[in-house]
Write an enzyme that holds these catalytic residues in place. Structure first.
Site, PDB file in Angstrom:
ATOM      1  N   TRP A  18      38.034  35.706  37.055  1.00 52.86           N
ATOM      2  CA  TRP A  18      38.146  36.667  35.946  1.00 52.86           C
ATOM      3  C   TRP A  18      39.373  36.263  35.118  1.00 52.86           C
ATOM      4  O   TRP A  18      40.470  36.123  35.691  1.00 52.86           O
ATOM      5  CB  TRP A  18      38.324  38.058  36.558  1.00 52.86           C
TER       6      TRP A  18
ATOM      7  N   ASP B 165      40.188  41.192  45.628  1.00 52.19           N
ATOM      8  CA  ASP B 165      39.854  41.996  44.451  1.00 52.19           C
ATOM      9  C   ASP B 165      38.414  42.468  44.651  1.00 52.19           C
ATOM     10  O   ASP B 165      37.510  41.640  44.813  1.00 52.19           O
ATOM     11  CB  ASP B 165      39.978  41.146  43.182  1.00 52.19           C
TER      12      ASP B 165
ATOM     13  N   LYS C 180      32.670  50.119  37.788  1.00 55.61           N
ATOM     14  CA  LYS C 180      31.275  49.659  37.786  1.00 55.61           C
ATOM     15  C   LYS C 180      30.405  50.515  38.700  1.00 55.61           C
ATOM     16  O   LYS C 180      29.335  50.955  38.301  1.00 55.61           O
ATOM     17  CB  LYS C 180      31.170  48.206  38.248  1.00 55.61           C
TER      18      LYS C 180
HETATM   19  C1  LMR Z   1      34.312  41.665  32.854  1.00 57.09           C
HETATM   20  O1  LMR Z   1      34.711  40.680  33.482  1.00 57.09           O
HETATM   21  O2  LMR Z   1      33.539  41.591  31.886  1.00 57.09           O
HETATM   22  C2  LMR Z   1      34.743  43.036  33.277  1.00 57.09           C
HETATM   23  O3  LMR Z   1      35.446  42.977  34.465  1.00 57.09           O
HETATM   24  C3  LMR Z   1      35.439  43.773  32.215  1.00 57.09           C
HETATM   25  C4  LMR Z   1      36.847  43.302  32.006  1.00 57.09           C
HETATM   26  O4  LMR Z   1      37.750  44.119  32.131  1.00 57.09           O
HETATM   27  O5  LMR Z   1      37.044  42.116  31.725  1.00 57.09           O
END
Ligand code: LMR
Length: 412
Positions: free
Chosen positions: A140, A221, A257
């Site tokens: 992420w 996470d 989510k």
């Molecule tokens: C994503 O990766 O799209 C979600 O976790 C929203 C975010 O906060 O980035």
């Protein structure tokens, strides 16, 4: 006037957030068939945000509760929420909870949990060398800024293998072995973001073995509990297994989510310690850090989740709602796979679409192909080829599949 205008001349212009800029671009696009596969936010089959029926019910109960006020919550959060949240991720029968070894703090959703966990480690972890965190490649995008903000430098470990569109398990384990002892490794508990590729139970066992051997620290996470398989317990199994093996760890938890509570910012950080005494010390410091940053966490979302998690009937209803969401996503995976492989006969192997798990699928397409999808077909996705499966529905899946097919053939 002129002087104050110059004050900020040195500030460089930052680029917009790579995920949320897609939402803005999608919203301002007048094209009728536009598709948003950017941000990981659930949509129903009509492409509408879904307020979970159980959340509606809990909200109604709160609205009608004459005893509620708007006072501050305790610094570490609503106790009925944090204790239920700990049970949800660690298991109601977790010995770590029974032994008082878990310090739980309510946070500003998963991002806040990551931040508080990173800040706590930055201050109190026994760093043998430079402060570093090992992040999966890819991860992420926000993980990078969260750790850098607290002076911890991200280093990447191999995770995704573009050749197999699957897990680079040997690379991952090799990195666990070669990292200096007592390194911090960030692990996605389930439904890996962005790839949708999770280790198998057997692979988690090897990962735990090496982490224990090297005395590493596991920074979990967990933003998608319930979203991967539709089952809250199954999606917590890696975390529970690591606790059972005695791996030193913390877990960041989000209810964005799995409860559709994106805007309420409801989450928790759980640090599992070796003893109750250690956990009490950890909690006291988390409390000091929290006080200086947000004073007290917000009450509304935590109250909703406390009601849902502590009432057996509401809890069962929530599980059904989670199954509805996970089920729709799994169905979209099947349909997309069928369209690509059987109808369109798109070149390449597309089995990863059904093998990957959770909100996202890593399609394996190139940044140029992603760009073509956005620019020519009004389909919004991150340049790395990640698509949010939740953005697909029975009305737009064929449009998406046909354009993906064209992009892969270089015909878009
Ligand atoms: C994503 O990766 O799209 C979600 O976790 C929203 C975010 O906060 O980035």
């Amino acid at each position: 006037m002129a002087e104050s205008a110059e004050t900020w001349n040195e500030v460089p212009l930052a680029p917009p957030d790579s995920i949320f800029k897609l939402t803005a671009a999608y919203k301002s696009d007048p094209f009728p068939q536009k598709v948003n596969l950017g941000v990981g936010a659930y949509r129903d089959d009509d492409n509408k945000p879904w307020v979970l029926p159980v959340v509606k019910k809990a909200t109604q109960l709160l609205v009608n509760d004459p005893t509620l006020d708007h006072e501050y919550l305790p610094i570490t959060g609503l106790p009925e929420f944090t204790s239920a949240a700990a049970k949800l991720i660690l298991g109601a029968d977790s010995p770590a909870i029974a032994e008082g070894r878990v310090s739980s703090v309510q946070t500003i959703s998963g991002t806040g949990a990551n931040h508080l966990g990173a800040l706590f480690l930055s201050r109190f972890y026994h760093w043998d060398g430079p402060k570093r965190v090992y992040l999966s490649n890819p991860t992420w995008v926000n993980h990078f800024q969260i750790f850098r903000n607290v002076g911890v430098e991200p280093v990447e470990y191999p995770y995704y293998d573009p050749k197999t569109i699957g897990l680079d398990f040997d690379g991952f384990v090799g990195s666990l072995r070669s990292a200096p002892a007592r390194s911090v490794f960030l692990l996605h508990a389930c439904a890996h973001n962005p790839t949708g590729v999770d280790p198998t139970a057997e692979q988690w066992k090897t990962i735990a073995d090496v982490i224990l051997e090297k005395k590493h620290y596991a920074f979990f996470d967990c933003a998608y509990q319930g979203f991967a398989s539709g089952d809250l317990d199954r999606d917590a199994s890696a975390v529970r297994y690591f606790v059972q093996r005695g791996v030193p760890l913390l877990v960041c938890q989000s209810f964005a989510k799995n409860a559709g509570l994106y805007g309420e910012r409801v989450g928790a950080l759980h640090v599992v310690g070796p003893t109750k005494e250690a956990a009490d010390r950890v909690k006291s410091q988390l409390s000091v850090l929290q006080r200086s940053e947000i004073s007290n966490p917000p009450s509304h979302g935590a109250r909703i989740m406390a009601l849902i998690m502590n009432d057996p009937e509401l809890f069962e209803e929530w599980k059904r709602d989670i199954k509805t969401m996970a089920g729709r996503i799994i169905d979209m995976r099947r349909q997309l796979h069928r369209l690509l492989t059987e109808e369109l006969k798109t070149p390449g192997n597309w089995d990863h679409i059904i093998n990957q798990i959770g909100m996202f699928s890593f399609t394996g397409i190139s940044p140029d192909q992603s760009k073509a999808l956005t620019e020519r077909a009004h389909i919004y996705l991150t340049p790395n080829g990640r698509i949010s499966m939740a953005g697909l529905n029975s009305k737009n899946i064929r449009y998406f599949a046909e354009n993906l097919d064209k992009a892969v053939r270089g015909e878009l």
